[in-house]
Design a protein around this motif. Structure first.
Motif, PDB file in Angstrom:
ATOM      1  N   GLY A  16       7.057  -0.483  36.001  1.00  0.00           N
ATOM      2  CA  GLY A  16       8.218  -0.694  35.564  1.00  0.00           C
ATOM      3  C   GLY A  16       9.275  -0.826  35.095  1.00  0.00           C
ATOM      4  N   LEU A  17       8.515  -0.449  33.499  1.00  0.00           N
ATOM      5  CA  LEU A  17       9.372  -0.860  32.643  1.00  0.00           C
ATOM      6  C   LEU A  17      10.455  -0.185  32.326  1.00  0.00           C
ATOM      7  CD1 LEU A  17       6.408  -2.072  29.806  1.00  0.00           C
ATOM      8  CD2 LEU A  17       7.660  -3.457  31.077  1.00  0.00           C
ATOM      9  N   ARG A  18      11.290  -0.369  31.486  1.00  0.00           N
ATOM     10  CA  ARG A  18      12.466   0.865  30.993  1.00  0.00           C
ATOM     11  C   ARG A  18      12.116   1.173  29.501  1.00  0.00           C
ATOM     12  NH1 ARG A  18      17.559  -1.996  32.006  1.00  0.00           N
ATOM     13  NH2 ARG A  18      16.145  -4.268  31.590  1.00  0.00           N
ATOM     14  N   TRP A  19      12.343   2.131  29.329  1.00  0.00           N
ATOM     15  CA  TRP A  19      11.930   3.109  27.829  1.00  0.00           C
ATOM     16  C   TRP A  19      13.138   3.767  27.524  1.00  0.00           C
ATOM     17  CZ3 TRP A  19       7.428   1.860  25.566  1.00  0.00           C
ATOM     18  CH2 TRP A  19       5.948   1.573  26.639  1.00  0.00           C
ATOM     19  N   LYS A  20      12.755   3.709  26.294  1.00  0.00           N
ATOM     20  CA  LYS A  20      13.861   4.362  25.816  1.00  0.00           C
ATOM     21  C   LYS A  20      13.640   4.514  24.054  1.00  0.00           C
ATOM     22  CE  LYS A  20      17.172   0.384  23.814  1.00  0.00           C
ATOM     23  NZ  LYS A  20      18.242  -0.449  23.701  1.00  0.00           N
ATOM     24  N   ALA A  21      13.955   5.425  22.928  1.00  0.00           N
ATOM     25  CA  ALA A  21      13.695   5.277  21.704  1.00  0.00           C
ATOM     26  C   ALA A  21      13.538   4.194  20.801  1.00  0.00           C
ATOM     27  CB  ALA A  21      14.405   6.701  21.049  1.00  0.00           C
ATOM     28  N   GLY A  22      12.470   4.421  19.696  1.00  0.00           N
ATOM     29  CA  GLY A  22      12.705   2.608  19.094  1.00  0.00           C
ATOM     30  C   GLY A  22      12.116   3.451  17.890  1.00  0.00           C
ATOM     31  N   ARG A  23      13.060   2.511  16.762  1.00  0.00           N
ATOM     32  CA  ARG A  23      12.269   3.029  15.183  1.00  0.00           C
ATOM     33  C   ARG A  23      11.645   1.674  14.611  1.00  0.00           C
ATOM     34  NH1 ARG A  23      18.506   3.087  12.802  1.00  0.00           N
ATOM     35  NH2 ARG A  23      19.248   2.955  15.090  1.00  0.00           N
ATOM     36  N   LYS A  24      11.301   1.507  14.060  1.00  0.00           N
ATOM     37  CA  LYS A  24      10.356   0.313  12.484  1.00  0.00           C
ATOM     38  C   LYS A  24      11.593   0.027  11.755  1.00  0.00           C
ATOM     39  CE  LYS A  24       5.617   0.928  13.987  1.00  0.00           C
ATOM     40  NZ  LYS A  24       4.335   0.764  13.776  1.00  0.00           N
TER      41      LYS A  24
END
Length: 155
Positions: free
Chosen positions: A147-155
């Motif tokens: 049930g984690l919430r996912w959104k786009a990320g970057r390094k």
């Protein structure tokens, strides 16, 4: 589903879901038999046992070719190219499981869940080998109901 192939038999494997074919297991299991000893058997190598070997030649979509086999310790890998792995070399026929070649039928799934650790009661933990492949982080999360919430990320 298990399929036992006989010499000359051909079977078609069709991917019926986006998840892929799953893991394909090829097993070579044989029984060792006593070798007959003749008068000249020692002279001509008749007292030598038989060693059957399981292996495969492969070609990847990008054109790379190779082999997975015990000779040369080319045991391959299930989680990186060639996505084929050989578990060992049964030289005598004594191994109950024989030799196993595993093929990852989900090459497009780049995320692999290897082990699941669970805290059962703060005193006891369980460890389960899962080796399951997913197209990414979010699919792995959903498969185990985190049930984690996912959104786009970057390094």
């Amino acid at each position: 589903m298990a399929i036992n192939l006989q010499k000359g038999q051909k079977v078609s494997l069709e991917k019926k879901s986006p998840a892929g074919l799953g893991e394909i297991l090829v097993n070579l299991n044989w029984n060792s038999r006593p070798v007959k000893q003749g008068f000249l058997s020692g002279l001509f190598g008749g007292n030598q046992g038989i060693d059957l070997d399981l292996g495969c030649l492969y070609e990847l979509k990008d054109g790379r070719k190779g082999t997975v086999q015990a000779l040369g310790n080319a045991f391959g890998s299930l989680t990186q190219p060639p996505f084929i792995s050989l578990d060992g070399d049964d030289r005598t026929g004594a191994a109950a499981a024989g030799e196993n070649l595993r093929i990852n039928g989900n090459k497009t799934n780049k995320m692999c869940g290897l082990v699941l650790f669970e805290n059962l009661n703060d005193q006891t933990f369980s460890v389960e080998k899962i080796v399951q492949f997913y197209p990414g982080h979010e699919a792995l999360d959903k498969a185990f109901n985190w049930g984690l919430r996912w959104k786009a990320g970057r390094k």
